[in-house]
Scaffold this motif. Structure first.
Motif, PDB file in Angstrom:
ATOM      1  N   LYS A 175      18.761  28.489  -6.179  1.00 16.08           N
ATOM      2  CA  LYS A 175      19.850  27.574  -5.847  1.00 16.08           C
ATOM      3  C   LYS A 175      19.315  26.147  -5.739  1.00 16.08           C
ATOM      4  O   LYS A 175      18.174  25.946  -5.332  1.00 16.08           O
ATOM      5  CB  LYS A 175      20.494  27.974  -4.517  1.00 16.08           C
ATOM      6  CG  LYS A 175      21.089  29.370  -4.536  1.00 16.08           C
ATOM      7  CD  LYS A 175      21.911  29.665  -3.308  1.00 16.08           C
ATOM      8  CE  LYS A 175      21.079  29.641  -2.057  1.00 16.08           C
ATOM      9  NZ  LYS A 175      21.836  29.983  -0.845  1.00 16.08           N
ATOM     10  N   ASN A 187      15.941  29.403  -0.149  1.00 15.09           N
ATOM     11  CA  ASN A 187      17.096  29.022  -0.959  1.00 15.09           C
ATOM     12  C   ASN A 187      17.152  29.806  -2.270  1.00 15.09           C
ATOM     13  O   ASN A 187      17.504  29.260  -3.299  1.00 15.09           O
ATOM     14  CB  ASN A 187      17.028  27.514  -1.244  1.00 15.09           C
ATOM     15  CG  ASN A 187      18.398  26.886  -1.241  1.00 15.09           C
ATOM     16  OD1 ASN A 187      19.357  27.483  -0.773  1.00 15.09           O
ATOM     17  ND2 ASN A 187      18.500  25.700  -1.787  1.00 15.09           N
ATOM     18  N   GLU A 193      22.039  41.558  -4.949  1.00 15.99           N
ATOM     19  CA  GLU A 193      22.327  40.291  -4.276  1.00 15.99           C
ATOM     20  C   GLU A 193      22.707  39.197  -5.270  1.00 15.99           C
ATOM     21  O   GLU A 193      23.672  38.460  -5.070  1.00 15.99           O
ATOM     22  CB  GLU A 193      21.109  39.868  -3.457  1.00 15.99           C
ATOM     23  CG  GLU A 193      21.377  38.727  -2.509  1.00 15.99           C
ATOM     24  CD  GLU A 193      20.168  38.391  -1.656  1.00 15.99           C
ATOM     25  OE1 GLU A 193      20.231  37.354  -0.975  1.00 15.99           O
ATOM     26  OE2 GLU A 193      19.169  39.135  -1.661  1.00 15.99           O
ATOM     27  N   VAL A 194      21.955  39.101  -6.377  1.00 12.31           N
ATOM     28  CA  VAL A 194      22.243  38.080  -7.392  1.00 12.31           C
ATOM     29  C   VAL A 194      23.616  38.319  -8.013  1.00 12.31           C
ATOM     30  O   VAL A 194      24.407  37.390  -8.176  1.00 12.31           O
ATOM     31  CB  VAL A 194      21.131  38.059  -8.476  1.00 12.31           C
ATOM     32  CG1 VAL A 194      21.539  37.212  -9.662  1.00 12.31           C
ATOM     33  CG2 VAL A 194      19.836  37.539  -7.883  1.00 12.31           C
ATOM     34  N   GLN A 195      23.911  39.572  -8.333  1.00 11.92           N
ATOM     35  CA  GLN A 195      25.213  39.906  -8.923  1.00 11.92           C
ATOM     36  C   GLN A 195      26.362  39.538  -7.979  1.00 11.92           C
ATOM     37  O   GLN A 195      27.364  38.968  -8.401  1.00 11.92           O
ATOM     38  CB  GLN A 195      25.250  41.398  -9.237  1.00 11.92           C
ATOM     39  CG  GLN A 195      26.542  41.855  -9.880  1.00 11.92           C
ATOM     40  CD  GLN A 195      26.498  43.333 -10.217  1.00 11.92           C
ATOM     41  OE1 GLN A 195      25.447  43.954 -10.208  1.00 11.92           O
ATOM     42  NE2 GLN A 195      27.641  43.893 -10.516  1.00 11.92           N
ATOM     43  N   LYS A 196      26.191  39.816  -6.703  1.00 10.63           N
ATOM     44  CA  LYS A 196      27.220  39.515  -5.712  1.00 10.63           C
ATOM     45  C   LYS A 196      27.495  38.014  -5.643  1.00 10.63           C
ATOM     46  O   LYS A 196      28.653  37.589  -5.650  1.00 10.63           O
ATOM     47  CB  LYS A 196      26.773  40.040  -4.339  1.00 10.63           C
ATOM     48  CG  LYS A 196      27.764  39.758  -3.219  1.00 10.63           C
ATOM     49  CD  LYS A 196      27.389  40.494  -1.958  1.00 10.63           C
ATOM     50  CE  LYS A 196      26.257  39.826  -1.227  1.00 10.63           C
ATOM     51  NZ  LYS A 196      25.964  40.439   0.078  1.00 10.63           N
ATOM     52  N   PHE A 197      26.433  37.212  -5.631  1.00  9.45           N
ATOM     53  CA  PHE A 197      26.623  35.770  -5.486  1.00  9.45           C
ATOM     54  C   PHE A 197      27.037  35.096  -6.792  1.00  9.45           C
ATOM     55  O   PHE A 197      27.685  34.049  -6.760  1.00  9.45           O
ATOM     56  CB  PHE A 197      25.385  35.128  -4.863  1.00  9.45           C
ATOM     57  CG  PHE A 197      25.296  35.396  -3.389  1.00  9.45           C
ATOM     58  CD1 PHE A 197      26.079  34.682  -2.498  1.00  9.45           C
ATOM     59  CD2 PHE A 197      24.471  36.392  -2.895  1.00  9.45           C
ATOM     60  CE1 PHE A 197      26.032  34.933  -1.131  1.00  9.45           C
ATOM     61  CE2 PHE A 197      24.417  36.658  -1.535  1.00  9.45           C
ATOM     62  CZ  PHE A 197      25.195  35.934  -0.655  1.00  9.45           C
ATOM     63  N   ILE A 198      26.704  35.679  -7.942  1.00  7.73           N
ATOM     64  CA  ILE A 198      27.233  35.160  -9.205  1.00  7.73           C
ATOM     65  C   ILE A 198      28.741  35.387  -9.241  1.00  7.73           C
ATOM     66  O   ILE A 198      29.506  34.508  -9.644  1.00  7.73           O
ATOM     67  CB  ILE A 198      26.541  35.828 -10.417  1.00  7.73           C
ATOM     68  CG1 ILE A 198      25.114  35.317 -10.567  1.00  7.73           C
ATOM     69  CG2 ILE A 198      27.315  35.549 -11.702  1.00  7.73           C
ATOM     70  CD1 ILE A 198      24.321  36.012 -11.664  1.00  7.73           C
ATOM     71  N   ASN A 199      29.172  36.561  -8.792  1.00  9.65           N
ATOM     72  CA  ASN A 199      30.610  36.856  -8.747  1.00  9.65           C
ATOM     73  C   ASN A 199      31.347  35.944  -7.777  1.00  9.65           C
ATOM     74  O   ASN A 199      32.512  35.609  -7.994  1.00  9.65           O
ATOM     75  CB  ASN A 199      30.848  38.319  -8.358  1.00  9.65           C
ATOM     76  CG  ASN A 199      30.606  39.263  -9.503  1.00  9.65           C
ATOM     77  OD1 ASN A 199      30.725  38.887 -10.667  1.00  9.65           O
ATOM     78  ND2 ASN A 199      30.249  40.496  -9.183  1.00  9.65           N
ATOM     79  N   LYS A 200      30.678  35.528  -6.700  1.00 10.99           N
ATOM     80  CA  LYS A 200      31.292  34.620  -5.730  1.00 10.99           C
ATOM     81  C   LYS A 200      31.334  33.188  -6.238  1.00 10.99           C
ATOM     82  O   LYS A 200      31.967  32.336  -5.625  1.00 10.99           O
ATOM     83  CB  LYS A 200      30.534  34.663  -4.399  1.00 10.99           C
ATOM     84  CG  LYS A 200      30.807  35.906  -3.596  1.00 10.99           C
ATOM     85  CD  LYS A 200      30.116  35.829  -2.253  1.00 10.99           C
ATOM     86  CE  LYS A 200      30.450  37.034  -1.412  1.00 10.99           C
ATOM     87  NZ  LYS A 200      29.814  36.985  -0.094  1.00 10.99           N
ATOM     88  N   ARG A 257      18.127  33.829  -4.127  1.00 11.80           N
ATOM     89  CA  ARG A 257      18.739  35.156  -4.024  1.00 11.80           C
ATOM     90  C   ARG A 257      17.848  36.091  -4.832  1.00 11.80           C
ATOM     91  O   ARG A 257      17.510  35.794  -5.967  1.00 11.80           O
ATOM     92  CB  ARG A 257      20.153  35.162  -4.617  1.00 11.80           C
ATOM     93  CG  ARG A 257      21.088  34.167  -3.979  1.00 11.80           C
ATOM     94  CD  ARG A 257      21.437  34.575  -2.582  1.00 11.80           C
ATOM     95  NE  ARG A 257      22.397  33.630  -2.014  1.00 11.80           N
ATOM     96  CZ  ARG A 257      22.608  33.505  -0.726  1.00 11.80           C
ATOM     97  NH1 ARG A 257      21.937  34.232   0.128  1.00 11.80           N
ATOM     98  NH2 ARG A 257      23.491  32.648  -0.279  1.00 11.80           N
ATOM     99  N   GLU A 268      28.442  31.207  -7.032  1.00 16.30           N
ATOM    100  CA  GLU A 268      27.296  30.389  -6.658  1.00 16.30           C
ATOM    101  C   GLU A 268      26.590  29.868  -7.908  1.00 16.30           C
ATOM    102  O   GLU A 268      26.471  30.575  -8.901  1.00 16.30           O
ATOM    103  CB  GLU A 268      26.326  31.224  -5.814  1.00 16.30           C
ATOM    104  CG  GLU A 268      25.489  30.395  -4.895  1.00 16.30           C
ATOM    105  CD  GLU A 268      24.821  31.239  -3.827  1.00 16.30           C
ATOM    106  OE1 GLU A 268      23.731  31.761  -4.102  1.00 16.30           O
ATOM    107  OE2 GLU A 268      25.393  31.363  -2.740  1.00 16.30           O
TER     108      GLU A 268
END
Length: 152
Positions: free
Chosen positions: A129, A58, A65-72, A60, A74
């Motif tokens: 997460k 659980n 990867e972290v940047q991508k999911f912060i932008n999404k 990132r 998460e």
């Protein structure tokens, strides 16, 4: 041939020789942008939380990867390693975290961060997460990280 490699590794890194670096030695190698810095106690709590999150897969890991999911959008706690060079690699992440009201903190060592995530590679940033299996530890870490003073 393998003997010379092993000798070379143990001569270079103190961790390979058996002794770990102290918190004060790790702080001496920190970047100038590493604020807010987690205390020794909070760093240990964050390492434990990362270890628990990695167990249930659980987290990132890594800047991309972290940047991508912060932008999404998460949610979670962002843990950054303070000894990463060059700082241009991840200096934009704290700004992104502040824009999205995500708690973030710097810890002294990327090697320790990577090993607590169950990896042999050093890791410069991890997003933890929330999950019900380690919710108590997560909430405690999130509260303490949010209470750290933000840089100006």
């Amino acid at each position: 041939m393998t003997k010379s490699k092993k000798e070379k590794v143990s001569a270079d890194g103190e961790e390979a020789a058996g002794g770990e670096k102290s918190y004060q030695q790790l702080i001496a190698n920190m970047n100038s942008i590493a604020q807010p810095l987690a205390s020794k106690k909070l760093s240990k709590k964050l390492y434990k939380c990362v270890k628990k999150a990695a167990k249930v897969k659980n987290i990132r890991r890594g800047v991309k990867e972290v940047q991508k999911f912060i932008n999404k959008g998460e949610k979670g706690i962002v843990v950054l390693a303070g000894d990463t060079l060059p700082i241009d690699v991840y200096c934009h992440l704290p700004v992104m975290c502040e824009d999205r009201n995500l708690p973030y903190a710097y810890i002294p060592s990327k090697v320790d961060l990577g090993s607590s995530a169950g990896s042999k590679r050093p890791t410069c940033v991890i997003l933890i997460k929330p999950h019900e299996e380690y919710q108590e530890a997560y909430d405690e870490c999130a509260e303490e990280v949010s209470g750290l003073p933000k840089p100006l």
